[in-house]
Design a protein around this motif. Structure first.
Motif, PDB file in Angstrom:
ATOM      1  N   GLU A  66      22.633  16.212-135.003  1.00 39.83           N
ATOM      2  CA  GLU A  66      21.301  16.528-134.504  1.00 39.83           C
ATOM      3  C   GLU A  66      20.355  15.343-134.685  1.00 39.83           C
ATOM      4  OE1 GLU A  66      22.967  18.581-136.675  1.00 39.83           O
ATOM      5  OE2 GLU A  66      23.513  20.146-135.241  1.00 39.83           O
ATOM      6  N   GLU A  69      21.203  12.650-132.184  1.00 42.59           N
ATOM      7  CA  GLU A  69      20.718  13.043-130.848  1.00 42.59           C
ATOM      8  C   GLU A  69      19.203  12.865-130.751  1.00 42.59           C
ATOM      9  OE1 GLU A  69      21.176  14.136-126.942  1.00 42.59           O
ATOM     10  OE2 GLU A  69      22.743  13.660-128.400  1.00 42.59           O
ATOM     11  N   LEU A  70      18.488  13.158-131.824  1.00 43.07           N
ATOM     12  CA  LEU A  70      17.044  12.953-131.860  1.00 43.07           C
ATOM     13  C   LEU A  70      16.704  11.467-131.702  1.00 43.07           C
ATOM     14  CD1 LEU A  70      14.251  14.357-132.409  1.00 43.07           C
ATOM     15  CD2 LEU A  70      14.599  13.689-134.794  1.00 43.07           C
ATOM     16  N   ARG A  72      18.624   9.189-130.322  1.00 49.11           N
ATOM     17  CA  ARG A  72      19.017   8.829-128.955  1.00 49.11           C
ATOM     18  C   ARG A  72      17.926   9.220-127.947  1.00 49.11           C
ATOM     19  NH1 ARG A  72      21.447  10.520-124.399  1.00 49.11           N
ATOM     20  NH2 ARG A  72      23.093   9.218-123.528  1.00 49.11           N
ATOM     21  N   ASN A  73      17.429  10.434-128.052  1.00 48.44           N
ATOM     22  CA  ASN A  73      16.373  10.907-127.150  1.00 48.44           C
ATOM     23  C   ASN A  73      15.088  10.105-127.310  1.00 48.44           C
ATOM     24  OD1 ASN A  73      18.059  12.850-126.058  1.00 48.44           O
ATOM     25  ND2 ASN A  73      17.339  14.449-127.442  1.00 48.44           N
ATOM     26  N   ARG A  74      14.800   9.730-128.549  1.00 49.14           N
ATOM     27  CA  ARG A  74      13.587   8.933-128.823  1.00 49.14           C
ATOM     28  C   ARG A  74      13.714   7.541-128.202  1.00 49.14           C
ATOM     29  NH1 ARG A  74       8.391   9.221-129.959  1.00 49.14           N
ATOM     30  NH2 ARG A  74       7.721   7.710-131.490  1.00 49.14           N
ATOM     31  N   ILE A  76      15.480   6.725-125.525  1.00 51.53           N
ATOM     32  CA  ILE A  76      15.329   6.917-124.071  1.00 51.53           C
ATOM     33  C   ILE A  76      13.858   7.100-123.704  1.00 51.53           C
ATOM     34  CG2 ILE A  76      15.839   8.497-122.165  1.00 51.53           C
ATOM     35  CD1 ILE A  76      18.592   8.979-123.564  1.00 51.53           C
ATOM     36  N   GLU A  77      13.168   7.947-124.446  1.00 54.16           N
ATOM     37  CA  GLU A  77      11.754   8.231-124.180  1.00 54.16           C
ATOM     38  C   GLU A  77      10.893   6.982-124.328  1.00 54.16           C
ATOM     39  OE1 GLU A  77       8.647   9.975-127.226  1.00 54.16           O
ATOM     40  OE2 GLU A  77       9.913  11.574-126.423  1.00 54.16           O
ATOM     41  N   GLN A  78      11.085   6.239-125.403  1.00 55.58           N
ATOM     42  CA  GLN A  78      10.275   5.059-125.669  1.00 55.58           C
ATOM     43  C   GLN A  78      10.521   3.946-124.642  1.00 55.58           C
ATOM     44  OE1 GLN A  78       7.909   4.290-128.471  1.00 55.58           O
ATOM     45  NE2 GLN A  78       7.829   6.467-128.014  1.00 55.58           N
ATOM     46  N   LYS A  80      11.526   4.404-121.588  1.00 58.35           N
ATOM     47  CA  LYS A  80      10.943   4.883-120.322  1.00 58.35           C
ATOM     48  C   LYS A  80       9.432   4.617-120.286  1.00 58.35           C
ATOM     49  CE  LYS A  80      12.528   8.648-118.484  1.00 58.35           C
ATOM     50  NZ  LYS A  80      12.850  10.049-118.204  1.00 58.35           N
TER      51      LYS A  80
END
Length: 125
Positions: A66, A69-70, A72-74, A76-78, A80
């Motif tokens: 988890e 994954e957090l 990884r998502n961060r 991608i978000e940053q 972007k």
């Protein structure tokens, strides 16, 4: 020996081909920007409090699926938000020991169609 930093080459040499100073390699500049995004903690950058993934902060927690994954998502978000000229092709975030995270990012630089990758090993030691 001239010292190179992303963005400009030093010593500053005036050139007529760019009507100004010589720019360093775009790949190096993009890698520098990605490293800054990943290694900066939110709140660390003046006037941009939400800038940064804060990956080092994750090392003080139990490294779980988890949490990875957090992170990884961060990432991608940053990217972007702060580097929209980068298309992420592949992003692997995995543990690398008890208090280490290994990140491998394959990306394309939109406006020049260059594909490159960066690997970052972040450790709490």
């Amino acid at each position: 020996m001239p010292k190179e930093t992303p963005g400009l080459t030093f010593p500053l040499d005036f050139t007529s081909k760019n009507s100004g100073y010589e720019l360093s390699d775009i790949k190096d500049s993009v890698k520098f920007n990605i490293k800054n995004i990943i290694l900066t903690n939110p709140g660390e950058r003046i006037m941009i409090p939400n800038f940064g993934v804060g990956i080092k902060q994750a090392l003080f927690e139990n490294i779980t699926i988890e949490l990875l994954e957090l992170v990884r998502n961060r990432v991608i978000e940053q990217i972007k938000i702060y580097a929209p000229y980068i298309d992420i092709l592949e992003l692997l975030v995995r543990p690398s020991g008890e208090q280490s995270i290994h990140l491998k990012l394959k990306y394309e630089i939109d406006f020049v169609e260059i594909v490159d990758f960066i690997e970052i090993e972040v450790t709490n030691i």
